[in-house]
Design a protein around this motif. Structure first.
Motif, PDB file in Angstrom:
ATOM      1  N   THR A 199       1.778 -10.824   3.550  1.00  0.00           N
ATOM      2  CA  THR A 199       1.743  -9.663   2.646  1.00  0.00           C
ATOM      3  C   THR A 199       0.579  -8.760   3.039  1.00  0.00           C
ATOM      4  O   THR A 199       0.736  -7.542   3.211  1.00  0.00           O
ATOM      5  CB  THR A 199       1.546 -10.108   1.169  1.00  0.00           C
ATOM      6  N   LEU A 200      -0.599  -9.359   3.204  1.00  0.00           N
ATOM      7  CA  LEU A 200      -1.787  -8.555   3.527  1.00  0.00           C
ATOM      8  C   LEU A 200      -1.666  -7.927   4.916  1.00  0.00           C
ATOM      9  O   LEU A 200      -2.003  -6.753   5.101  1.00  0.00           O
ATOM     10  CB  LEU A 200      -3.051  -9.422   3.437  1.00  0.00           C
ATOM     11  N   ASP A 201      -1.188  -8.723   5.888  1.00  0.00           N
ATOM     12  CA  ASP A 201      -1.042  -8.190   7.257  1.00  0.00           C
ATOM     13  C   ASP A 201      -0.125  -6.961   7.269  1.00  0.00           C
ATOM     14  O   ASP A 201      -0.423  -5.961   7.901  1.00  0.00           O
ATOM     15  CB  ASP A 201      -0.417  -9.245   8.196  1.00  0.00           C
ATOM     16  N   ARG A 202       0.992  -7.066   6.575  1.00  0.00           N
ATOM     17  CA  ARG A 202       1.977  -5.969   6.599  1.00  0.00           C
ATOM     18  C   ARG A 202       1.487  -4.747   5.824  1.00  0.00           C
ATOM     19  O   ARG A 202       1.797  -3.614   6.159  1.00  0.00           O
ATOM     20  CB  ARG A 202       3.298  -6.436   5.982  1.00  0.00           C
ATOM     21  N   LEU A 203       0.733  -5.046   4.769  1.00  0.00           N
ATOM     22  CA  LEU A 203       0.296  -3.965   3.880  1.00  0.00           C
ATOM     23  C   LEU A 203      -0.853  -3.129   4.458  1.00  0.00           C
ATOM     24  O   LEU A 203      -0.966  -1.931   4.181  1.00  0.00           O
ATOM     25  CB  LEU A 203      -0.206  -4.630   2.590  1.00  0.00           C
ATOM     26  N   GLU A 204      -1.663  -3.777   5.264  1.00  0.00           N
ATOM     27  CA  GLU A 204      -2.918  -3.154   5.696  1.00  0.00           C
ATOM     28  C   GLU A 204      -2.753  -1.772   6.342  1.00  0.00           C
ATOM     29  O   GLU A 204      -3.477  -0.849   5.981  1.00  0.00           O
ATOM     30  CB  GLU A 204      -3.680  -4.112   6.620  1.00  0.00           C
ATOM     31  N   PRO A 205      -1.807  -1.589   7.278  1.00  0.00           N
ATOM     32  CA  PRO A 205      -1.686  -0.251   7.876  1.00  0.00           C
ATOM     33  C   PRO A 205      -1.343   0.841   6.858  1.00  0.00           C
ATOM     34  O   PRO A 205      -1.838   1.971   6.964  1.00  0.00           O
ATOM     35  CB  PRO A 205      -0.547  -0.399   8.893  1.00  0.00           C
ATOM     36  N   TYR A 206      -0.520   0.507   5.864  1.00  0.00           N
ATOM     37  CA  TYR A 206      -0.163   1.505   4.839  1.00  0.00           C
ATOM     38  C   TYR A 206      -1.372   1.817   3.954  1.00  0.00           C
ATOM     39  O   TYR A 206      -1.577   2.954   3.521  1.00  0.00           O
ATOM     40  CB  TYR A 206       0.998   0.990   3.970  1.00  0.00           C
ATOM     41  N   PHE A 207      -2.175   0.767   3.710  1.00  0.00           N
ATOM     42  CA  PHE A 207      -3.376   0.964   2.890  1.00  0.00           C
ATOM     43  C   PHE A 207      -4.390   1.831   3.641  1.00  0.00           C
ATOM     44  O   PHE A 207      -5.004   2.723   3.058  1.00  0.00           O
ATOM     45  CB  PHE A 207      -3.954  -0.416   2.539  1.00  0.00           C
ATOM     46  N   GLN A 208      -4.524   1.577   4.962  1.00  0.00           N
ATOM     47  CA  GLN A 208      -5.392   2.420   5.820  1.00  0.00           C
ATOM     48  C   GLN A 208      -5.013   3.883   5.662  1.00  0.00           C
ATOM     49  O   GLN A 208      -5.873   4.742   5.523  1.00  0.00           O
ATOM     50  CB  GLN A 208      -5.184   2.108   7.312  1.00  0.00           C
ATOM     51  N   GLU A 209      -3.714   4.123   5.696  1.00  0.00           N
ATOM     52  CA  GLU A 209      -3.195   5.489   5.599  1.00  0.00           C
ATOM     53  C   GLU A 209      -3.586   6.130   4.263  1.00  0.00           C
ATOM     54  O   GLU A 209      -4.017   7.276   4.219  1.00  0.00           O
ATOM     55  CB  GLU A 209      -1.678   5.427   5.669  1.00  0.00           C
ATOM     56  N   LEU A 210      -3.446   5.363   3.175  1.00  0.00           N
ATOM     57  CA  LEU A 210      -3.798   5.891   1.846  1.00  0.00           C
ATOM     58  C   LEU A 210      -5.293   6.213   1.785  1.00  0.00           C
ATOM     59  O   LEU A 210      -5.703   7.257   1.267  1.00  0.00           O
ATOM     60  CB  LEU A 210      -3.438   4.864   0.757  1.00  0.00           C
ATOM     61  N   LEU A 211      -6.117   5.315   2.345  1.00  0.00           N
ATOM     62  CA  LEU A 211      -7.573   5.512   2.299  1.00  0.00           C
ATOM     63  C   LEU A 211      -8.009   6.727   3.119  1.00  0.00           C
ATOM     64  O   LEU A 211      -9.037   7.347   2.840  1.00  0.00           O
ATOM     65  CB  LEU A 211      -8.300   4.268   2.839  1.00  0.00           C
ATOM     66  N   ALA A 212      -7.215   7.047   4.132  1.00  0.00           N
ATOM     67  CA  ALA A 212      -7.575   8.170   5.005  1.00  0.00           C
ATOM     68  C   ALA A 212      -7.196   9.514   4.387  1.00  0.00           C
ATOM     69  O   ALA A 212      -7.629  10.562   4.865  1.00  0.00           O
ATOM     70  CB  ALA A 212      -6.893   8.000   6.364  1.00  0.00           C
ATOM     71  N   GLN A 213      -6.370   9.474   3.348  1.00  0.00           N
ATOM     72  CA  GLN A 213      -5.918  10.738   2.752  1.00  0.00           C
ATOM     73  C   GLN A 213      -6.887  11.217   1.681  1.00  0.00           C
ATOM     74  O   GLN A 213      -7.289  10.447   0.822  1.00  0.00           O
ATOM     75  CB  GLN A 213      -4.532  10.557   2.139  1.00  0.00           C
ATOM     76  N   GLU A 214      -7.213  12.488   1.758  1.00  0.00           N
ATOM     77  CA  GLU A 214      -8.132  13.105   0.792  1.00  0.00           C
ATOM     78  C   GLU A 214      -7.335  13.658  -0.385  1.00  0.00           C
ATOM     79  O   GLU A 214      -6.181  14.027  -0.240  1.00  0.00           O
ATOM     80  CB  GLU A 214      -8.848  14.296   1.454  1.00  0.00           C
TER      81      GLU A 214
END
Ligand SMILES: [Fe+2]
Length: 222
Positions: free
Chosen positions: A43-58
């Protein structure tokens, strides 16, 4: 909540901000977490790239939810702002805002999750519990890792791994981290530790903007 402190399901999903970015992220989390229900590391492995994307958005997190809170349930002026909670309380997204120089108590989360730094800088100390938990009020912890975090950095919770930590803001402005957790973290009873005293007690942090009982939530949701 019942009189025994057990959380009842809500009547529907709750959204506290109106953000397309958050809605689409939550939809992804739900799909991934159902597909990987038997393997939370995946779950965490798959989720991480999408979470990175959210964190990068202002711009998707309203200013109101990046504020400290003097009446904090965590103490130290820490704001814990609920952004999304699923109907069955098995998924929450919230922001945690820690004033400069303030630290969280040493605490656990009791669920899988990802925490990502959105603004500011933090120092994190990760602990592991080395006693058996048999003696009421007693806990023996050892430090397993110390890290300094920049915006975009993520830490993983996979209990018991990584589940006990404390976090301090090291920047001159408050730190804002986004939490994606597999429980209703603010409303469950979890643990607060004082490592040097070998002590542990139960606590409920609550949220700065949302009560734990459904009947009190009507006026705070979008
Ligand atoms: Fe935490």
């Amino acid at each position: 909540m019942t009189e025994h402190g057990i959380l009842e399901p809500l009547s529907e999903d709750q959204w506290f901000i109106d953000s397309q970015e958050l809605r689409s992220f939550v939809a992804t989390v739900r799909d991934i977490s159902v597909d990987t229900i038997d393997n939370r590391k995946l779950t965490l492995d798959r989720l991480e790239p999408y979470f990175q994307e959210l964190l990068a958005q202002e711009g998707w997190l309203p200013e109101k939810y990046a504020q400290i809170n003097p009446e904090s349930g965590m103490g130290g002026g820490i704001g814990q702002w609920l952004l999304y909670r699923s109907q069955d309380r098995s998924l929450t997204v919230f922001s945690l805002v820690i004033p400069p120089g303030s630290s969280t108590p040493v605490h656990d989360h009791l669920a899988w999750g990802l925490i990502g730094l959105y603004k500011g800088n933090q120092a994190e100390t990760v602990y592991s519990r080395i006693d058996g938990g048999n003696l009421e009020g007693h806990a023996q912890l050892e430090v397993v890792e110390e890290r300094s975090l920049q915006p975009g950095d993520i830490y993983r919770l996979l209990p018991p791994e990584g589940d006990i930590h404390s976090v301090k803001t090291t920047s001159e402005s408050p730190s804002v981290s986004i939490h994606v957790l597999g429980n209703d973290t603010g409303c469950i009873l979890r643990h607060q530790f004082i490592p040097e005293a070998h002590s542990v007690k139960s606590f409920r942090s609550g949220y700065s903007n949302a009560p734990c009982k459904e009947e009190d939530t009507e006026n705070v949701r979008i």
